[in-house]
Design an enzyme around this catalytic site. Structure first.
Site, PDB file in Angstrom:
ATOM      1  N   CYS A   1      -7.667 -18.378   9.415  1.00  0.00           N
ATOM      2  CA  CYS A   1      -9.127 -18.288   9.351  1.00  0.00           C
ATOM      3  C   CYS A   1      -9.775 -19.118  10.460  1.00  0.00           C
ATOM      4  O   CYS A   1      -9.512 -20.318  10.580  1.00  0.00           O
ATOM      5  CB  CYS A   1      -9.633 -18.766   7.991  1.00  0.00           C
ATOM      6  SG  CYS A   1     -11.441 -18.679   7.840  1.00  0.00           S
TER       7      CYS A   1
ATOM      8  N   ASN B   1      -1.330  -7.649  13.485  1.00  0.00           N
ATOM      9  CA  ASN B   1      -2.712  -7.563  13.032  1.00  0.00           C
ATOM     10  C   ASN B   1      -3.651  -7.750  14.228  1.00  0.00           C
ATOM     11  O   ASN B   1      -3.343  -8.471  15.162  1.00  0.00           O
ATOM     12  CB  ASN B   1      -2.950  -8.652  11.966  1.00  0.00           C
ATOM     13  CG  ASN B   1      -4.379  -8.733  11.474  1.00  0.00           C
ATOM     14  OD1 ASN B   1      -4.935  -9.821  11.372  1.00  0.00           O
ATOM     15  ND2 ASN B   1      -4.986  -7.610  11.154  1.00  0.00           N
TER      16      ASN B   1
ATOM     17  N   GLY C   1      -7.639  -4.843   9.257  1.00  0.00           N
ATOM     18  CA  GLY C   1      -8.773  -5.621   8.788  1.00  0.00           C
ATOM     19  C   GLY C   1     -10.074  -4.879   8.968  1.00  0.00           C
ATOM     20  O   GLY C   1     -10.443  -4.022   8.170  1.00  0.00           O
TER      21      GLY C   1
ATOM     22  N   PRO D   1      -6.615  -9.560   4.031  1.00  0.00           N
ATOM     23  CA  PRO D   1      -7.536 -10.361   3.228  1.00  0.00           C
ATOM     24  C   PRO D   1      -8.782 -10.653   4.056  1.00  0.00           C
ATOM     25  O   PRO D   1      -8.682 -11.209   5.149  1.00  0.00           O
ATOM     26  CB  PRO D   1      -6.741 -11.633   2.941  1.00  0.00           C
ATOM     27  CG  PRO D   1      -5.769 -11.735   4.079  1.00  0.00           C
ATOM     28  CD  PRO D   1      -5.445 -10.328   4.488  1.00  0.00           C
ATOM     29  N   MET D   2      -9.950 -10.280   3.546  1.00  0.00           N
ATOM     30  CA  MET D   2     -11.198 -10.484   4.281  1.00  0.00           C
ATOM     31  C   MET D   2     -12.267 -11.009   3.326  1.00  0.00           C
ATOM     32  O   MET D   2     -12.635 -10.327   2.361  1.00  0.00           O
ATOM     33  CB  MET D   2     -11.665  -9.184   4.937  1.00  0.00           C
ATOM     34  CG  MET D   2     -10.735  -8.685   6.030  1.00  0.00           C
ATOM     35  SD  MET D   2     -11.301  -7.140   6.787  1.00  0.00           S
ATOM     36  CE  MET D   2     -10.818  -5.952   5.512  1.00  0.00           C
ATOM     37  N   SER D   3     -12.737 -12.223   3.593  1.00  0.00           N
ATOM     38  CA  SER D   3     -13.733 -12.846   2.722  1.00  0.00           C
ATOM     39  C   SER D   3     -14.992 -11.999   2.668  1.00  0.00           C
ATOM     40  O   SER D   3     -15.511 -11.569   3.700  1.00  0.00           O
ATOM     41  CB  SER D   3     -14.073 -14.253   3.229  1.00  0.00           C
ATOM     42  OG  SER D   3     -12.943 -15.101   3.134  1.00  0.00           O
TER      43      SER D   3
END
Length: 352
Positions: A112, A213, A237, A30-32
């Site tokens: 985060c 990760n 990522g 998940p990457m904003s």
């Protein structure tokens, strides 16, 4: 294709979480601002087994913020949505809402590092400093929904508080079913080198499946991360920037021992155009054109003339001009038989 996976090295097996099967546990992180619906859809079409939504603020989802609803749009099976927040009850209600919207998995963000989230909202990686609140969130969310709940974290807030193994035990006791560990502390942000060896300490602390990760950009990185961490899968990522096909490539290698060739430049151009038009359709022409610029820059990375391409594409004011530039840039390279450079070296250089 050529086989180069040594017999003695680990090979991936599927991970079962309740009724959900992750057939190939090579997961798109998940990457904003990156893993929006067009990018996730494209990665799936190219063979990704599991993709995770951008980080969704729980309270924004509860307030039915339209932009948040768009970010939380889900497709595919299984589908996973990542939630952030610091209020256990709000997180639980947001999880229920996400399940109602089709989520097969709920992922909780304890990783985060961004100041707005970790300091301003006391969410994300800040929760690694408050194990009591972290435990309440994990238990409340896991108890609120019938789908599996997973969690993503870092090694700790800093190197003086490497408490990921302890939080792994808390997570398991709270009903969490899988953990992803980014091999950096919050204070490292994205600098330095991810510590895959430390992830082995988290693996030893729990019976839960562990996903490694950090700094995984190709098949060899993934294999080494698995070897050093003992993890059950990997999450990619930044290595997926401009390479929505990478999770499928890595997954194929780790399950078969065969390396898939990088898509030809002609195939890459087709992917770029498909992605660009999908961004326009999803966000609207003006915002879509603006948001797509960074993706176009990443796609060009490692190709001859990419610096000039990036500079130009960032200031072009119209869609037809962008499409013309893409044609000119790629068609010349295709005609000349150009290939892409070392993406890992480029990524690490940019992060330095």
């Amino acid at each position: 294709m050529m086989s180069s996976l040594p017999v003695s090295t680990p090979k991936l097996s599927s991970i079962r979480l309740g009724s959900v099967s992750i057939d190939v546990p090579v997961i798109l992180a998940p990457m904003s601002g990156v893993t929006d619906l067009p990018f996730r859809r494209l990665a799936r079409e190219l063979g990704a087994s599991l993709v995770v939504s951008e980080m969704i603020a729980s309270k924004a989802l509860l307030h039915e913020n339209q932009a948040t609803f768009r970010m939380a749009t889900l497709e595919g099976n299984p589908s996973s949505i990542q939630l952030a927040g610091c209020d256990p009850d709000a997180m639980a209600e947001a999880a229920r809402m996400a399940v109602d919207r089709g989520a097969d998995l709920i992922d909780i963000n304890f990783g985060c590092p961004v100041k707005k989230v970790a300091v301003g909202q006391m969410a994300g990686s800040a929760l690694m400093r408050d194990e009591s609140t972290a435990g309440r969130i994990l238990h409340t969310v896991a108890s609120a929904v019938k789908v599996p709940v997973t969690m993503k974290m870092r090694m700790g807030w800093d190197h003086a508080s490497l408490n990921a193994p302890k939080l792994a035990k808390i997570a398991e006791e709270s009903g969490i079913q899988m953990l992803t560990v980014h091999g950096r502390t919050r204070q490292m942000f994205y600098t330095g080198i991810a510590d895959w060896d430390f992830i082995a300490e988290v693996k030893a602390a729990t019976s839960l499946p562990i996903i490694a990760n950090g700094d995984i950009t190709n098949e060899d990185d993934a294999l080494e991360a698995l070897r050093r961490s003992g993890a059950d899968g990997v999450m990619i990522g930044r290595g997926a920037y401009g390479r929505p096909w990478i999770t499928a490539q890595v997954g194929h290698f780790l399950t078969t021992g065969e390396r898939l060739a990088e898509p030809s430049l002609a195939a890459q151009k087709a992917i770029v155009l498909r992605h660009y038009h999908a961004m326009l359709a999803h966000f609207g022409n003006e915002p879509g054109m603006r948001l797509a610029r960074k993706h176009l820059a990443w796609y060009s990375r490692g190709l001859r003339g990419s610096a000039e391409f990036r500079t130009t594409v960032m200031r072009l004011p119209s869609i037809p001009e962008v499409l013309t530039l893409i044609d000119i840039f790629y068609d010349k390279l295709i005609a000349d038989g150009e290939t892409r450079g070392n993406t890992r070296a480029l990524m690490l250089a940019e992060a330095a």
